[in-house]
Scaffold this motif. Structure first.
Motif, short mmCIF file in Angstrom:
data_model
loop_
_atom_site.label_atom_id
_atom_site.label_comp_id
_atom_site.label_asym_id
_atom_site.label_seq_id
_atom_site.Cartn_x
_atom_site.Cartn_y
_atom_site.Cartn_z
N ASN A 65 0.91 -0.85 -0.28
CA ASN A 65 -0.03 -0.27 -0.13
C ASN A 65 0.86 2.04 0.31
O ASN A 65 1.76 1.35 -0.42
CB ASN A 65 -0.59 -0.26 1.30
CG ASN A 65 -0.20 -0.34 2.77
OD1 ASN A 65 1.16 0.08 2.35
ND2 ASN A 65 -1.13 -1.04 3.62
N GLY A 66 -0.14 2.12 0.24
CA GLY A 66 0.85 3.51 -0.08
C GLY A 66 2.23 3.69 0.76
O GLY A 66 2.96 3.72 0.91
N HIS A 67 1.86 2.91 2.53
CA HIS A 67 3.19 3.26 3.52
C HIS A 67 4.30 2.07 2.74
O HIS A 67 5.40 2.72 3.49
CB HIS A 67 2.36 2.17 4.41
CG HIS A 67 1.41 3.43 6.00
ND1 HIS A 67 0.19 3.57 5.25
CD2 HIS A 67 2.11 3.84 6.97
CE1 HIS A 67 -0.24 4.09 5.93
NE2 HIS A 67 0.60 4.41 7.32
N TRP A 70 5.86 4.07 1.15
CA TRP A 70 6.90 5.56 1.67
C TRP A 70 7.95 4.93 2.19
O TRP A 70 9.26 5.19 2.19
CB TRP A 70 6.07 5.62 2.49
CG TRP A 70 5.42 7.03 2.95
CD1 TRP A 70 4.75 7.51 1.12
CD2 TRP A 70 3.87 7.14 3.82
NE1 TRP A 70 3.70 8.81 2.04
CE2 TRP A 70 3.61 7.63 2.92
CE3 TRP A 70 3.56 5.73 5.10
CZ2 TRP A 70 2.10 8.68 4.59
CZ3 TRP A 70 2.71 6.82 5.86
CH2 TRP A 70 1.83 7.88 5.26
N PHE A 92 -0.50 13.13 6.59
CA PHE A 92 -0.13 12.11 5.89
C PHE A 92 1.45 12.72 5.72
O PHE A 92 2.40 11.74 5.92
CB PHE A 92 -0.96 11.71 4.45
CG PHE A 92 -1.58 10.94 4.93
CD1 PHE A 92 -1.67 9.61 4.37
CD2 PHE A 92 -2.82 12.08 4.47
CE1 PHE A 92 -2.74 9.11 5.10
CE2 PHE A 92 -4.20 10.93 5.25
CZ PHE A 92 -4.18 9.01 4.91
N VAL A 141 4.38 16.29 0.50
CA VAL A 141 2.64 15.32 0.43
C VAL A 141 2.04 16.34 -1.05
O VAL A 141 2.13 17.37 -0.42
CB VAL A 141 2.00 15.18 1.01
CG1 VAL A 141 0.91 14.51 0.90
CG2 VAL A 141 2.80 14.53 2.38
N VAL A 143 -0.91 15.64 -2.61
CA VAL A 143 -2.17 16.42 -1.39
C VAL A 143 -2.18 15.59 -0.17
O VAL A 143 -2.22 14.02 -0.43
CB VAL A 143 -3.65 15.63 -2.21
CG1 VAL A 143 -4.94 15.34 -2.30
CG2 VAL A 143 -3.64 16.67 -3.59
N THR A 145 -4.36 14.10 2.61
CA THR A 145 -5.76 13.46 2.69
C THR A 145 -6.61 13.99 3.86
O THR A 145 -8.06 13.49 3.38
CB THR A 145 -5.40 11.84 2.38
OG1 THR A 145 -4.66 11.60 0.86
CG2 THR A 145 -6.75 11.26 1.19
N ASP A 172 4.59 12.35 -2.47
CA ASP A 172 3.66 11.28 -1.88
C ASP A 172 2.46 12.15 -3.30
O ASP A 172 2.04 13.21 -3.09
CB ASP A 172 3.67 11.67 -0.67
CG ASP A 172 2.32 10.57 -0.17
OD1 ASP A 172 1.53 10.31 -1.51
OD2 ASP A 172 1.70 10.48 0.74
N ILE A 174 0.09 10.10 -3.74
CA ILE A 174 -0.86 8.29 -3.06
C ILE A 174 -2.66 9.34 -3.75
O ILE A 174 -2.82 8.36 -4.29
CB ILE A 174 -1.29 8.52 -2.01
CG1 ILE A 174 0.39 7.49 -1.91
CG2 ILE A 174 -1.86 6.95 -1.79
CD1 ILE A 174 1.38 6.79 -0.70
N ALA A 175 -2.91 10.64 -3.50
CA ALA A 175 -4.35 10.95 -3.13
C ALA A 175 -4.31 11.89 -4.52
O ALA A 175 -6.07 12.22 -4.91
CB ALA A 175 -4.45 11.65 -2.03
N GLN A 197 -5.06 2.46 -5.36
CA GLN A 197 -6.29 2.45 -4.73
C GLN A 197 -6.96 3.95 -4.57
O GLN A 197 -8.00 3.79 -4.34
CB GLN A 197 -6.71 1.29 -3.46
CG GLN A 197 -6.37 2.52 -2.07
CD GLN A 197 -4.79 2.57 -1.95
OE1 GLN A 197 -3.65 2.15 -3.36
NE2 GLN A 197 -4.05 2.52 -0.61
N LYS A 198 -6.29 4.51 -4.94
CA LYS A 198 -7.05 6.07 -5.31
C LYS A 198 -7.94 6.40 -6.68
O LYS A 198 -8.74 5.95 -6.78
CB LYS A 198 -6.33 6.93 -4.68
CG LYS A 198 -6.46 6.33 -2.85
CD LYS A 198 -5.86 7.28 -1.72
CE LYS A 198 -5.22 6.59 -0.36
NZ LYS A 198 -4.84 7.66 0.61
C1 PLP Z 1 -3.84 7.26 1.83
C2 PLP Z 1 -3.04 7.72 1.82
C3 PLP Z 1 -1.65 7.41 1.61
C4 PLP Z 1 -1.35 5.80 2.33
O1 PLP Z 1 -1.86 5.24 2.18
P1 PLP Z 1 -2.02 3.72 2.48
O2 PLP Z 1 -2.05 2.72 1.11
O3 PLP Z 1 -2.99 3.48 3.59
O4 PLP Z 1 -1.15 3.14 2.80
C5 PLP Z 1 -0.72 8.38 2.12
N1 PLP Z 1 -0.32 9.53 1.61
C6 PLP Z 1 -1.73 9.75 1.16
C7 PLP Z 1 -1.21 11.58 1.30
C8 PLP Z 1 -2.29 9.38 0.68
O5 PLP Z 1 -3.69 10.26 0.68
#
Ligand code: PLP
Length: 393
Positions: A65-67, A70, A92, A141, A143, A145, A172, A174-175, A197-198
């Motif tokens: 996942n995101g972690h 990272w 985040f 980061v 965005v 979240t 980052d 991720i979002a 997943q986003k």
């Molecule tokens: C969702 C998110 C994460 C964490 O992702 P996980 O899949 O829950 O580990 C990290 N950074 C941002 C900006 C996110 O939106």
């Protein structure tokens, strides 16, 4: 009576709505992992993953996942004892900072509060004071979240460049990837992390670390990198299994293929424009509700807001009451206030990925119903303001 029977809608900022096309692509018997179609499909993902991020740099895929990404990004660029600078604009940012601290890095947090973006000038000032260039990387980061803030990454890079400081810029997304405009190469980002997943509309389970030649040079300086985390064999594998350092995430790769096909068909500029328009509809409703009563947008300035997630302050307990009402009575699950207690009244609306006008208007209509049912005071005209925005699409 409950009006929740029907298709449920998870309107949270990730995991996002998974399109039927993605679900269908994942509904299959396990494919051969040793040769054939799966290999071709996997290699076909890479150019499209680069296209989404506007980059020619490398992209390594990680199961996780995101972690996970990272951590992978840090393990390929920094050694224990190295310093990293984290402009803190929300939960985040602090999460990535904690990950860095856990790896033995020295973390300098630069706080900007939970209602504002980072200030590139202050980041630059901190780098100027670092005469010995001890800071290896700036972790930003795009965005956040939790707060809904969108940081100006291009401006941050310009400010860093003016200092002449060699710190890597790691971001980052991720979002934001596949939701908000992001141009990795044009903006001068060295490392970018994302997950599926986003904005990429696939169930959680696969993450990405993008890196350019500068970042790979930092990788080259490290005395060692765990075989499993090393990005080098993942982008230059001497066998298919090396791409994932083990069994491929077969079904996720198929789902991701379907998601990227949908994104290619729509166009990246069109995807960004759709998210911007839908976000404006959400903001129009919130601005109307906010004229009376407890609701307030967490980020006051429109130019500093994410197009994928909106964070709402609804003190003292209106957020929780709204969330409970919409889930129980209308089949809509809203996002909780991250990093806040339920009593603090925050809630979040996800409008990322596979989302269109009727879904957003539906969520807003249901929130209006919750405000009425719960007798939470609010300004008038929210739904027509949102419809007005949609009508000018
Ligand atoms: C969702 C998110 C994460 C964490 O992702 P996980 O899949 O829950 O580990 C990290 N950074 C941002 C900006 C996110 O939106």
């Amino acid at each position: 009576m409950s009006l929740s029977h029907g298709r449920p809608y998870l309107a949270i900022p990730g995991p996002s709505v998974v399109p039927d096309e993605v679900l269908r692509a994942m509904h299959m018997a396990s494919p051969n992992i040793y040769r054939g179609a799966l290999h071709d499909l996997t290699h076909s993902l890479l150019p499209d993953l680069k296209w989404v991020a506007r980059t020619e740099s490398e992209v390594a895929i990680y199961i996780g996942n995101g972690h996970t990404v990272w951590e992978a990004a840090l393990l390929n660029t920094c050694a224990p004892g190295d310093r990293v600078l984290v402009p803190d604009t929300g939960q985040f940012c602090r999460g990535w900072a904690e990950m860095a601290a856990g790896l033995g890095l020295q973390v300098d947090l630069l706080p900007f509060g939970d209602e504002a973006p980072l200030d590139p000038a202050q980041v630059a000032e901190t780098l100027r004071q670092d005469n010995t260039h001890a800071i290896k990387a700036v972790l930003a980061v795009h965005v956040d979240t939790a707060t809904g803030v969108r940081n100006d990454i291009a401006a941050l890079r310009r400010a860093i460049a003016e200092t002449g400081h060699p710190a890597l810029l790691m971001v980052d997304c991720i979002a934001s990837l596949g939701c908000d405009r992001f141009e990795m190469d044009a903006w001068g980002v060295d490392v970018m992390v994302a997950a599926c997943q986003k904005g990429l509309m696939t169930p959680a389970g696969v993450g990405f670390v993008y890196f350019n030649a500068r970042a790979d040079a930092a990788r080259g300086q490290l005395p060692r990198v765990s075989h499993h985390q090393d990005w080098r064999p993942r982008v230059a594998p001497d066998g298919y299994w090396r791409l994932f350092n083990g069994t491929a995430p077969t079904h996720h790769l198929h789902g991701l293929r379907a998601a990227l096909d949908m994104m290619r068909a729509e166009g990246i500029e069109e995807i960004w424009a759709r998210h911007a328009k839908l976000a404006q509809a959400v903001w129009a409703a919130l601005e109307a509700w906010s004229t009376q009563g407890p609701l307030r947008l967490n980020i006051a300035n429109r130019h500093e807001r994410s197009h994928a997630i909106t964070s709402v302050v609804a003190l003292p307990d209106a957020g929780l009451r709204i969330q409970n009402w919409t889930e129980t009575n209308a089949g809509v699950t809203l996002g909780i206030g991250l990093g806040r207690t339920p009593e603090e009244g925050y809630f979040r609306i996800g409008h990322m990925g596979h989302v269109n006008a009727h879904m957003v208007l539906g969520v807003l209509g249901v929130i209006e119903a919750a405000l009425l049912a719960e007798q939470i005071s609010h300004g008038p005209g929210a739904l027509s303001a949102a419809a007005q925005v949609i009508s000018t699409a």
